[in-house]
Design a protein around this motif. Structure first.
Motif, PDB file in Angstrom:
ATOM      1  N   ARG A  60       0.798  -1.223   0.000  1.00 47.86           N
ATOM      2  CA  ARG A  60       0.000   0.000   0.000  1.00 47.86           C
ATOM      3  C   ARG A  60       0.831   1.275   0.000  1.00 47.86           C
ATOM      4  N   GLU A  61       2.137   1.126   0.041  1.00 51.06           N
ATOM      5  CA  GLU A  61       3.028   2.285  -0.050  1.00 51.06           C
ATOM      6  C   GLU A  61       4.387   1.775  -0.520  1.00 51.06           C
ATOM      7  N   PRO A  62       5.269   2.651  -1.037  1.00 51.86           N
ATOM      8  CA  PRO A  62       6.584   2.198  -1.487  1.00 51.86           C
ATOM      9  C   PRO A  62       7.284   1.392  -0.397  1.00 51.86           C
ATOM     10  N   LEU A  63       7.865   0.246  -0.804  1.00 54.31           N
ATOM     11  CA  LEU A  63       8.369  -0.720   0.169  1.00 54.31           C
ATOM     12  C   LEU A  63       9.760  -1.217  -0.216  1.00 54.31           C
ATOM     13  N   SER A  64      10.679  -1.149   0.736  1.00 54.84           N
ATOM     14  CA  SER A  64      11.968  -1.821   0.568  1.00 54.84           C
ATOM     15  C   SER A  64      11.789  -3.292   0.928  1.00 54.84           C
ATOM     16  N   LEU A  65      12.268  -4.168   0.059  1.00 59.13           N
ATOM     17  CA  LEU A  65      12.166  -5.603   0.294  1.00 59.13           C
ATOM     18  C   LEU A  65      13.388  -6.105   1.049  1.00 59.13           C
ATOM     19  N   GLY A  66      13.411  -7.404   1.326  1.00 61.11           N
ATOM     20  CA  GLY A  66      14.561  -8.028   1.970  1.00 61.11           C
ATOM     21  C   GLY A  66      14.389  -8.223   3.464  1.00 61.11           C
ATOM     22  N   HIS A  67      14.657  -9.457   3.931  1.00 59.78           N
ATOM     23  CA  HIS A  67      14.589  -9.726   5.373  1.00 59.78           C
ATOM     24  C   HIS A  67      15.564 -10.809   5.821  1.00 59.78           C
ATOM     25  N   GLU A  68      16.195 -11.524   4.888  1.00 58.87           N
ATOM     26  CA  GLU A  68      17.218 -12.518   5.262  1.00 58.87           C
ATOM     27  C   GLU A  68      18.561 -11.797   5.260  1.00 58.87           C
ATOM     28  N   SER A  69      18.975 -11.262   6.405  1.00 58.07           N
ATOM     29  CA  SER A  69      20.077 -10.303   6.350  1.00 58.07           C
ATOM     30  C   SER A  69      21.097 -10.432   7.463  1.00 58.07           C
ATOM     31  N   SER A  70      22.292  -9.991   7.113  1.00 58.44           N
ATOM     32  CA  SER A  70      23.387  -9.838   8.069  1.00 58.44           C
ATOM     33  C   SER A  70      24.157  -8.582   7.699  1.00 58.44           C
ATOM     34  N   GLY A  71      24.996  -8.139   8.608  1.00 59.29           N
ATOM     35  CA  GLY A  71      25.773  -6.940   8.325  1.00 59.29           C
ATOM     36  C   GLY A  71      26.804  -6.680   9.407  1.00 59.29           C
ATOM     37  N   VAL A  72      27.355  -5.482   9.364  1.00 58.98           N
ATOM     38  CA  VAL A  72      28.408  -5.081  10.292  1.00 58.98           C
ATOM     39  C   VAL A  72      27.927  -3.864  11.071  1.00 58.98           C
ATOM     40  N   VAL A  73      28.081  -3.903  12.385  1.00 55.71           N
ATOM     41  CA  VAL A  73      27.656  -2.799  13.246  1.00 55.71           C
ATOM     42  C   VAL A  73      28.534  -1.576  12.978  1.00 55.71           C
ATOM     43  N   THR A  74      27.864  -0.433  12.757  1.00 58.98           N
ATOM     44  CA  THR A  74      28.596   0.815  12.537  1.00 58.98           C
ATOM     45  C   THR A  74      28.441   1.795  13.693  1.00 58.98           C
ATOM     46  N   ASP A  75      27.375   1.626  14.500  1.00 57.60           N
ATOM     47  CA  ASP A  75      27.136   2.530  15.622  1.00 57.60           C
ATOM     48  C   ASP A  75      26.197   1.827  16.599  1.00 57.60           C
ATOM     49  N   VAL A  76      26.272   2.186  17.868  1.00 56.44           N
ATOM     50  CA  VAL A  76      25.403   1.566  18.872  1.00 56.44           C
ATOM     51  C   VAL A  76      24.758   2.641  19.727  1.00 56.44           C
ATOM     52  N   GLY A  77      23.538   2.339  20.186  1.00 58.53           N
ATOM     53  CA  GLY A  77      22.838   3.241  21.088  1.00 58.53           C
ATOM     54  C   GLY A  77      23.464   3.232  22.474  1.00 58.53           C
ATOM     55  N   SER A  78      23.115   4.231  23.270  1.00 64.60           N
ATOM     56  CA  SER A  78      23.763   4.433  24.570  1.00 64.60           C
ATOM     57  C   SER A  78      23.520   3.292  25.557  1.00 64.60           C
ATOM     58  N   ALA A  79      22.409   2.546  25.393  1.00 59.98           N
ATOM     59  CA  ALA A  79      22.083   1.473  26.338  1.00 59.98           C
ATOM     60  C   ALA A  79      22.577   0.104  25.887  1.00 59.98           C
ATOM     61  N   VAL A  80      23.183   0.039  24.719  1.00 59.50           N
ATOM     62  CA  VAL A  80      23.630  -1.247  24.178  1.00 59.50           C
ATOM     63  C   VAL A  80      25.007  -1.588  24.746  1.00 59.50           C
ATOM     64  N   GLN A  81      25.109  -2.766  25.343  1.00 59.09           N
ATOM     65  CA  GLN A  81      26.359  -3.145  25.998  1.00 59.09           C
ATOM     66  C   GLN A  81      27.036  -4.371  25.380  1.00 59.09           C
TER      67      GLN A  81
END
Length: 377
Positions: A60-81
């Motif tokens: 019903r609106e423009p959609l990015s596909l894809g859900h089988e995914s992996s990657g590399v962390v580039t930044d983390v939130g303040s509560a992530v340990q």
């Protein structure tokens, strides 16, 4: 990290994929930001790409596909340990409510309020992973072992389906197992059964090339090429299905099977699946196929054959990471499932067209197609 601009592959209509710019905020306190390195294309992605819908679910609106995914962390939130920049991670992209009865039971995969990346079910749609970078809750990201490739990290998602199906199958060690469908999910179901101690695994498909791959690479013990036959009416169709089940049972004199994993959704295979299971056995409905089918239910009920639905997965990623390692020890090389790789979001249309084929122009088998969202060729 402040707001930045990223590129994303966006589906606007049938086969209308466009690379567009989007704003990406810094990750929230409980999120990490990930450079998406590998996204595998699956059947639901192909349905959206080819039909702008998946069954009854409309885009019903423009959609990015894809859900089988992996990657590399580039930044983390303040509560992530427990994660840091540079870590390799696999993403579990479904976000359940966490409050309903099913979530509290641990069956969050069937939470009715689930938001799932690349699905049109929730609105606004939860955008998929075919983007250069995304923010995602750290709770739903899993650190990969140093020796695991990012492509295999992306395979943990469909492997989760196989693990979940195996759990619900209650398969005993030494069981005889039949797999209908030698696509990626069928092959993974076969591999999990092998690793978890099945006595005999037979895989069936109409594609002889896929079956040869399965047996040659240790995903199954034996195979059966299903003939292309269709009945002119229900009675003839059921007779063909029963005959197919009988013929498969003659492979190595297995007879009836303890568990059958139906990974195609094709009515003739579901019908044959019912006939293939021994009294008291289980038929696992893994494939998402025709929503309305004619099935020989008496053949199941009178033999107390359990017909069990399988939808996605829950709590599977840690076990899936172990299974990848166990598969290697058992001589099953899961990396061979990734047969084609495309670099850059601009190559997404070509990748989707490839994923819809069984063989490429050179005759090579097509099993799993992955896209690296940033690595331009």
């Amino acid at each position: 990290m402040s707001n930045s601009q990223i590129k994303a592959s966006v589906l606007h209509a049938v086969k209308d994929l466009r690379v567009e710019s989007r704003d990406l905020a810094a990750p929230a306190s409980d999120e990490i930001q990930i450079r998406v390195a590998s996204t595998g294309l699956c059947g639901s992605d192909l349905h959206y790409y080819s039909h702008f819908r998946n069954g009854d679910i409309l885009v019903r609106e423009p959609l990015s596909l894809g859900h089988e995914s992996s990657g590399v962390v580039t930044d983390v939130g303040s509560a992530v340990q427990d994660l840091k920049a540079g870590d390799k991670v696999a993403l579990e992209v479904g976000l359940p409510c966490g409050e309903c009865q099913r979530c509290k039971e641990g069956r969050y995969n069937i939470c009715t309020a689930m938001k799932f990346r690349s699905s049109g079910k929730s609105f606004p749609h939860y955008q998929g992973t075919l983007q250069e970078r995304i923010n995602h809750p750290a709770k739903w990201c899993y650190k990969l072992p140093d020796d695991m490739s990012l492509d295999v990290g992306a395979l943990l998602e469909p492997l989760g389906v196989a693990v979940h199906a195996f759990r619900r199958s209650l398969m005993p060690k030494g069981a005889t197992v039949l797999i209908f469908g030698a696509g990626a999910v069928g092959l993974l179901c076969a591999a999990v059964a092998m690793i978890r101690g099945a006595g005999k695994v037979v895989i069936a498909d109409i594609d002889a090339g896929r079956l040869e791959f399965a047996v040659k690479n240790g995903f199954a013990h034996q195979s059966y090429t299903v003939p292309m036959r269709r009945g002119k009416d229900v009675d003839e169709s059921l007779a063909i299905a029963k005959e197919t089940a009988t013929e498969i049972g003659k492979v190595d004199d297995v007879g009836d099977f303890d568990v059958t994993f139906e990974c195609t959704g094709v009515p003739s295979c579901v019908q044959a699946g019912i006939y293939s299971v021994k009294s008291g056995g289980r038929l696992m409905l893994v494939g998402m196929g025709h929503p309305v089918q004619t099935l020989p239910l008496a053949a199941a009920a009178l033999r107390e054959v359990d017909i069990v639905g399988v939808f996605r997965y829950a709590n599977t990623y840690p076990e899936s990471i172990k299974i990848v390692q166990q598969a290697s020890e058992a001589g099953i090389d899961l990396t061979k499932l990734v047969t084609h790789r495309f670099n850059g979001l601009a190559a997404a249309p070509e990748a989707f067209e490839m994923a819809g084929k069984t063989k490429d122009a050179g005759g090579k088998l097509v099993l799993k197609v992955v896209i690296d969202s940033m690595n331009e060729s």
